[in-house]
Design a protein around this motif. Structure first.
Motif, short mmCIF file in Angstrom:
data_model
loop_
_atom_site.label_atom_id
_atom_site.label_comp_id
_atom_site.label_asym_id
_atom_site.label_seq_id
_atom_site.Cartn_x
_atom_site.Cartn_y
_atom_site.Cartn_z
N ILE A 290 0.83 -1.21 0.00
CA ILE A 290 0.00 0.00 0.00
C ILE A 290 0.86 1.25 0.00
O ILE A 290 0.56 2.23 -0.70
CB ILE A 290 -0.96 -0.01 1.21
CG1 ILE A 290 -1.99 -1.15 1.05
CG2 ILE A 290 -1.68 1.33 1.36
CD1 ILE A 290 -2.93 -1.32 2.23
N ARG A 291 1.94 1.24 0.75
CA ARG A 291 2.74 2.47 0.81
C ARG A 291 3.92 2.45 -0.17
O ARG A 291 4.92 3.13 0.04
CB ARG A 291 3.22 2.73 2.22
CG ARG A 291 4.22 1.75 2.81
CD ARG A 291 4.56 2.19 4.22
NE ARG A 291 5.53 1.32 4.86
CZ ARG A 291 5.83 1.37 6.17
NH1 ARG A 291 5.21 2.25 6.94
NH2 ARG A 291 6.72 0.55 6.68
N GLU A 296 7.40 6.63 3.16
CA GLU A 296 7.50 7.25 4.48
C GLU A 296 6.17 7.30 5.21
O GLU A 296 6.09 7.77 6.36
CB GLU A 296 8.05 8.67 4.33
CG GLU A 296 7.07 9.71 3.78
CD GLU A 296 6.83 9.60 2.28
OE1 GLU A 296 6.02 10.40 1.76
OE2 GLU A 296 7.45 8.75 1.63
N ALA A 297 5.08 6.83 4.60
CA ALA A 297 3.75 6.92 5.21
C ALA A 297 3.70 6.13 6.52
O ALA A 297 4.31 5.07 6.66
CB ALA A 297 2.70 6.40 4.23
N THR A 298 2.94 6.64 7.47
CA THR A 298 2.81 5.98 8.77
C THR A 298 1.77 4.86 8.69
O THR A 298 0.99 4.76 7.74
CB THR A 298 2.38 6.99 9.84
OG1 THR A 298 1.07 7.48 9.50
CG2 THR A 298 3.36 8.16 9.90
N ALA A 300 -0.86 4.62 10.52
CA ALA A 300 -2.20 5.23 10.57
C ALA A 300 -2.64 5.72 9.18
O ALA A 300 -3.80 5.56 8.80
CB ALA A 300 -2.20 6.39 11.57
N GLU A 301 -1.72 6.33 8.44
CA GLU A 301 -2.05 6.81 7.09
C GLU A 301 -2.37 5.64 6.16
O GLU A 301 -3.29 5.72 5.34
CB GLU A 301 -0.90 7.64 6.53
CG GLU A 301 -0.72 8.97 7.22
CD GLU A 301 0.54 9.70 6.76
OE1 GLU A 301 0.51 10.95 6.68
OE2 GLU A 301 1.56 9.01 6.49
N VAL A 302 -1.63 4.55 6.31
CA VAL A 302 -1.89 3.37 5.48
C VAL A 302 -3.27 2.80 5.80
O VAL A 302 -4.05 2.46 4.89
CB VAL A 302 -0.80 2.31 5.69
CG1 VAL A 302 -1.19 0.98 5.03
CG2 VAL A 302 0.53 2.79 5.13
N GLU A 303 -3.60 2.71 7.08
CA GLU A 303 -4.90 2.16 7.47
C GLU A 303 -6.03 3.07 6.99
O GLU A 303 -7.09 2.57 6.57
CB GLU A 303 -4.95 1.97 8.98
CG GLU A 303 -4.04 0.84 9.47
CD GLU A 303 -4.20 0.56 10.95
OE1 GLU A 303 -5.17 1.09 11.55
OE2 GLU A 303 -3.36 -0.17 11.51
N ALA A 304 -5.83 4.38 7.04
CA ALA A 304 -6.87 5.29 6.55
C ALA A 304 -7.09 5.10 5.06
O ALA A 304 -8.24 5.11 4.58
CB ALA A 304 -6.46 6.74 6.85
N ALA A 305 -6.01 4.92 4.31
CA ALA A 305 -6.13 4.68 2.87
C ALA A 305 -6.84 3.36 2.61
O ALA A 305 -7.68 3.25 1.70
CB ALA A 305 -4.76 4.68 2.22
N LEU A 348 -3.42 6.63 -0.96
CA LEU A 348 -2.32 7.11 -0.14
C LEU A 348 -1.47 8.13 -0.88
O LEU A 348 -0.94 9.06 -0.28
CB LEU A 348 -1.47 5.93 0.32
CG LEU A 348 -0.41 6.21 1.39
CD1 LEU A 348 -1.06 6.67 2.69
CD2 LEU A 348 0.44 4.97 1.64
N CYS A 349 -1.31 7.94 -2.19
CA CYS A 349 -0.51 8.88 -2.99
C CYS A 349 -1.22 10.20 -3.23
O CYS A 349 -0.58 11.19 -3.61
CB CYS A 349 -0.14 8.24 -4.33
SG CYS A 349 1.05 6.90 -4.19
N ASP A 350 -2.54 10.22 -3.04
CA ASP A 350 -3.35 11.43 -3.22
C ASP A 350 -3.07 12.10 -4.57
O ASP A 350 -2.62 13.24 -4.64
CB ASP A 350 -3.06 12.42 -2.09
CG ASP A 350 -4.08 13.57 -2.08
OD1 ASP A 350 -5.18 13.41 -2.62
OD2 ASP A 350 -3.72 14.65 -1.56
N PRO A 351 -3.33 11.41 -5.68
CA PRO A 351 -3.01 11.97 -7.00
C PRO A 351 -3.97 13.06 -7.42
O PRO A 351 -5.11 13.13 -6.94
CB PRO A 351 -3.16 10.75 -7.92
CG PRO A 351 -4.23 9.94 -7.27
CD PRO A 351 -4.00 10.10 -5.78
#
Length: 433
Positions: A290-291, A296-298, A300-305, A348-351
């Protein structure tokens, strides 16, 4: 070797000239054998590459191989490749042994020659015996140094042969590069506008066949645009051109009015996220997959994505959750699960621009519904380009662009195109297949 040669020449110039002539002959012979080693090493590298590619391809397609009962034939084919390698290896070993034997024979031949000529000089030219002993010590030093060089030379040639294939790739000039003075994209909180103006493109492997021929498309920021058309119409090529996998031969492509060639490659490609019908899943953990685009994503950020992609629940049911290894090409996951992991990666990449290449075409109805919900959420606030073969995917697009022969033959909404475009009506009747 150099110092001993100077001292030997100082003691007996004529004998040293004979010695140097023999040494030169030795290096010529060793050089010829060394070049042969280099060629054989390169050939071995080629066969090893063929073996590896063959094994990787057949193992990845093992179910197909088994279903057609071709295991024995493919095993024979692999055995033949291995026999080719063994034959090359045998020739390499013989050449290497011949090189070492040649070096040893010439080295001891030089010793015997020096000793014989030296003793003759002691008897007939009044050469002092201590001088002969000193001279022979220098020759022995030269010989030991030569022996070290002789042992090193085949390894240098082997290394040179092995790396030639790598340097061919490394020295190939890049067709796609960043400009020396790049421009920056204007800031935006949403998607970006995309424009194609009279784009003409043919793949380098088939320059005579134009994939796009005067293609012009205007896509406003935050719009959802579907690309439809028969196979070979140029739909996937548009994605390749947008991310500068290739540059068109003629025409211009721009992002928010900035030509793609004026943007840094990393900045340009950072604007996009691609979700394809067969997403690439790496043989690592769900978390790392996923990351992949944001290492560098945390957590928490991975789980949110993952939650945004409706993937969190099935991930938590895996044996080790986000730390579960998914296997080669994600074989531990179903098709719908792989798609949702790929969508989470894109979230996660927010394109600014989302590219969907038939992202639901290989899924059953239940998995498609889950993936479509994730995609609908991902499309919000972004420019989205969709390649799809199903009406359910494209009928709600802001604009549908109909392609044929590398050109735009019609564009509009679903309802309008059903009335004005015979090709779209035909594609719609066949569910855009």
């Amino acid at each position: 070797m150099l110092l001993s040669s100077v001292l030997a020449f100082w003691l007996n110039p004529p004998l040293t000239l004979w010695l140097l002539a023999l040494a030169a002959l030795t290096f010529v012979l060793m050089g010829g054998l060394g070049r042969r080693l280099r060629v054989l090493t390169r050939q071995q590298q080629t066969v090893v590459a063929q073996q590896t590619a063959f094994a990787q391809e057949q193992l990845a397609a093992m179910r197909t191989v088994q279903s057609y009962g071709q295991e024995a034939r493919l095993a024979r084919d692999y055995h033949q490749l291995h026999q080719n390698f063994l034959a090359l290896r045998w020739r390499y070993s013989n050449t290497f042994a011949g090189m070492m034997a040649t070096a040893a024979l010439l080295q001891y031949g030089i010793y015997l020659t020096v000793l014989g000529l030296g003793l003759w000089a002691v008897q007939h030219q009044n050469l002092p015996l201590p001088d002969l002993i000193a001279y022979f010590v220098y020759v022995a030093l030269i010989g030991s140094s030569f022996q070290q060089v002789a042992h090193l030379l085949p390894f240098l040639q082997t290394a040179a042969g092995a790396t030639e294939r790598l340097f061919e790739i490394l020295e190939t000039p890049l067709a796609i590069t960043s400009p020396t003075r790049p421009r920056a994209l204007p800031p935006t909180n949403g998607g970006r506008a995309v424009s194609f103006k009279k784009v003409v493109f043919a793949y380098p492997s088939r320059p005579e066949r134009l994939v796009t021929n005067g293609l012009s498309i205007e896509i406003p920021a935050n719009a959802r645009v579907a690309l439809v058309g028969p196979s070979g119409a140029g739909k996937t090529t548009i994605f390749q051109l947008l991310m500068r996998g290739y540059d068109p031969q003629r025409g211009h492509i721009a992002l928010d009015g900035v030509p793609l060639k004026q943007l840094r490659l990393d900045e340009l490609r950072g604007q996009f996220a691609l979700v394809s019908q067969d997403p690439v899943i790496f043989a690592t953990t769900v978390l790392e997959n996923i990351r992949f685009g944001r290492p560098e994503a945390t957590q928490a950020e991975v789980e949110a994505a993952a939650r945004a992609a409706f993937a969190h629940d099935f991930i938590m049911r895996l044996p080790k959750g986000y730390q579960t290894l998914v296997g080669e090409r994600g074989v531990m996951l179903s098709g719908g699960e792989r798609q949702r992991v790929a969508i989470a990666r894109a979230v996660l990449c927010d394109p600014k621009v989302l590219l969907l290449d038939e992202a639901t075409s290989n899924l059953d109805s239940h998995a498609e519904a889950m993936v479509q919900k994730a995609l609908d959420r991902l499309m919000i606030g972004r420019t989205t380009l969709v390649i799809a073969h199903r009406l359910s995917t494209v009928r709600h697009a802001d604009k549908i662009v109909v392609l044929d022969g590398g050109k735009v033959v019609a564009q509009g909404t679903h309802a309008a195109l059903l009335k004005t475009s015979p090709l779209y009506k035909k594609l719609a009747r066949g569910q855009l297949h």
